[in-house]
Scaffold this motif. Structure first.
Motif, PDB file in Angstrom:
ATOM      1  N   ASP A  94      14.695  -9.628   5.706  1.00  0.00           N
ATOM      2  CA  ASP A  94      14.182  -8.457   6.433  1.00  0.00           C
ATOM      3  C   ASP A  94      14.513  -7.166   5.678  1.00  0.00           C
ATOM      4  N   ASN A 121      12.011  -4.116   3.902  1.00  0.00           N
ATOM      5  CA  ASN A 121      11.997  -2.791   4.513  1.00  0.00           C
ATOM      6  C   ASN A 121      10.958  -1.895   3.854  1.00  0.00           C
ATOM      7  N   LEU A 122      10.991  -1.843   2.528  1.00  0.00           N
ATOM      8  CA  LEU A 122      10.106  -0.926   1.801  1.00  0.00           C
ATOM      9  C   LEU A 122       9.179  -1.675   0.854  1.00  0.00           C
ATOM     10  N   ARG A 123       9.116  -2.988   1.039  1.00  0.00           N
ATOM     11  CA  ARG A 123       8.231  -3.791   0.187  1.00  0.00           C
ATOM     12  C   ARG A 123       7.230  -4.542   1.055  1.00  0.00           C
ATOM     13  N   THR A 124       5.976  -4.565   0.605  1.00  0.00           N
ATOM     14  CA  THR A 124       4.954  -5.316   1.327  1.00  0.00           C
ATOM     15  C   THR A 124       5.081  -6.800   0.995  1.00  0.00           C
ATOM     16  N   LYS A 136       9.441 -11.000  17.024  1.00  0.00           N
ATOM     17  CA  LYS A 136       9.739  -9.861  16.148  1.00  0.00           C
ATOM     18  C   LYS A 136      11.235  -9.536  16.112  1.00  0.00           C
ATOM     19  N   VAL A 137      12.037 -10.573  16.000  1.00  0.00           N
ATOM     20  CA  VAL A 137      13.484 -10.370  15.916  1.00  0.00           C
ATOM     21  C   VAL A 137      13.806  -9.643  14.605  1.00  0.00           C
ATOM     22  N   TYR A 138      13.090 -10.025  13.554  1.00  0.00           N
ATOM     23  CA  TYR A 138      13.199  -9.328  12.256  1.00  0.00           C
ATOM     24  C   TYR A 138      11.803  -8.756  11.986  1.00  0.00           C
ATOM     25  N   VAL A 139      11.633  -7.477  12.281  1.00  0.00           N
ATOM     26  CA  VAL A 139      10.277  -6.907  12.316  1.00  0.00           C
ATOM     27  C   VAL A 139       9.555  -7.006  10.978  1.00  0.00           C
ATOM     28  N   ASN A 140      10.298  -6.781   9.892  1.00  0.00           N
ATOM     29  CA  ASN A 140       9.637  -6.809   8.583  1.00  0.00           C
ATOM     30  C   ASN A 140       9.214  -8.229   8.206  1.00  0.00           C
ATOM     31  N   ARG A 175       6.074  -9.020  10.149  1.00  0.00           N
ATOM     32  CA  ARG A 175       4.879  -8.370   9.592  1.00  0.00           C
ATOM     33  C   ARG A 175       4.387  -9.092   8.340  1.00  0.00           C
ATOM     34  N   LEU A 197       0.919 -11.357   7.835  1.00  0.00           N
ATOM     35  CA  LEU A 197      -0.075 -11.008   6.818  1.00  0.00           C
ATOM     36  C   LEU A 197      -0.476 -12.242   6.018  1.00  0.00           C
ATOM     37  N   LEU A 225      -2.833 -14.727   7.513  1.00  0.00           N
ATOM     38  CA  LEU A 225      -4.254 -14.378   7.515  1.00  0.00           C
ATOM     39  C   LEU A 225      -4.979 -14.982   6.310  1.00  0.00           C
TER      40      LEU A 225
END
Lengths: 187, 129
Positions: free
Chosen positions: A101, A105-108, A140-144, A147, A151, A154
């Motif tokens: 996580d 944080n700042l990586r897609t 969403k316990v670890y939001v990143n 996400r 993705l 998909l």
């Protein structure tokens, strides 16, 4: 002919290898023949006759598909996936997911690039095989992580992997049952 | 057409067919752009990008991501430059920062104009109440 054999009954199903082969086959039609077995004691995955370092071997066989990223970094994430992300101990798994996580944080994507890399595939595959993970992602316990996971889901090579596996496994069962009936008939 | 929109269209990414939910997101952000309320909606955008990689929850960025980027990029750059509490600022808008960083590289913003992020700055884990 390059072939991959996935054991659908393995304690840890080799989703990463399955997804990697689907990505290869999407780029080069039918480059890898994928087969399935239904045997508790068979190796989880065999690539071209070997059950060692299967994921790394697939990746390095197709550099045009998976890129030439620093293999050291990929090797690190293969290790993380194999040793930490398949763990079913809740406390240990939580710590590993917390670290992932933080990376996201700042990586897609895990390696920070603009595209899915081998590191994403191997981690996603490990989490997909782990029965503990589904509700953690959903809640969403670890939001990143949620996400990033959503993705990749998909992408049909990822999102469709489970259904492909289930259908193929049903196919094996049917074939076995049909074979048995035939034998019975003969006797 | 702005230079960035032009650049984006030259990337010729596949245009996704939008689901009902994604169409609703598109309408929401188009209206924010049109009425010039982007700055006051930054918190909302950060929230949207917490749960979705791109603004419309698509697999790849869309034109709306680029249009939002054009407005948001200078605002965030300013807030990062003028902020004394770097960590707090990062933590508060981490999802917008991630998304900006993705787009600034995708759109090949010149190095000197790019926002340089410290990717490994230790941020407190975000917990949804």
């Amino acid at each position: 002919m390059v072939n991959l054999v996935i054991n659908g009954k393995a304690p840890v199903v080799a989703y990463a290898e399955l997804i990697a082969s689907r990505i290869v086959n999407a780029a080069h039609k039918d480059a890898i023949t994928v087969e399935f077995v239904d045997e508790k004691n068979a190796a989880p995955v065999v690539f071209n006759g070997s059950s060692d370092d299967t994921f790394a071997k697939i990746i390095s066989t197709y550099p045009d598909v998976f890129g030439h990223e620093s293999s050291e970094e990929v090797a690190h994430w293969i290790k993380v996936a194999r040793e930490q992300l398949v763990v079913k101990n809740f406390q240990q798994l939580s710590q590993s997911l917390e670290r992932l996580d933080a990376v996201l944080n700042l990586r897609t994507f895990i390696l920070g690039g603009l595209k899915i890399s081998a590191a994403d595939i191997v981690c996603w595959g490990a989490l997909r095989s782990n029965g503990m993970v589904g509700s953690i992602i959903k809640n969403k316990v670890y939001v990143n992580v949620s996400r990033w996971y959503t993705l990749l889901e998909l992408n049909p090579s990822f999102g469709g992997a489970h259904e492909y596996l289930t259908k193929s496994m049903q196919g094996i069962k049917k074939a076995v049952t049909a074979g048995k009936k035939k034998e019975g008939h003969k006797a | 057409m702005s230079e960035l929109v032009n650049k984006f269209q030259n990337l010729s990414l596949e245009k996704p067919e939008l689901s009902k939910e994604q169409q609703a997101f598109a309408a929401q952000w188009e209206s924010v752009l049109k009425t010039g309320r982007t700055q006051e909606q930054l918190g909302e955008l950060n929230l949207q990008l917490r749960d979705n990689t791109f603004a419309l929850a698509t697999y790849q960025p869309t034109l709306i991501d680029v249009q939002l980027f054009e407005v948001v990029f200078p605002l965030i750059k300013e807030s990062i430059f003028s902020s004394k509490d770097v960590k707090g600022n990062y933590a508060k808008q981490r999802h917008v920062l991630r998304w900006l960083d993705y787009l600034q590289r995708l759109l090949q913003i010149p190095e000197d104009d790019q926002l340089k992020l410290n990717y490994d700055l230790e941020l407190p884990r975000e917990v949804i109440e």
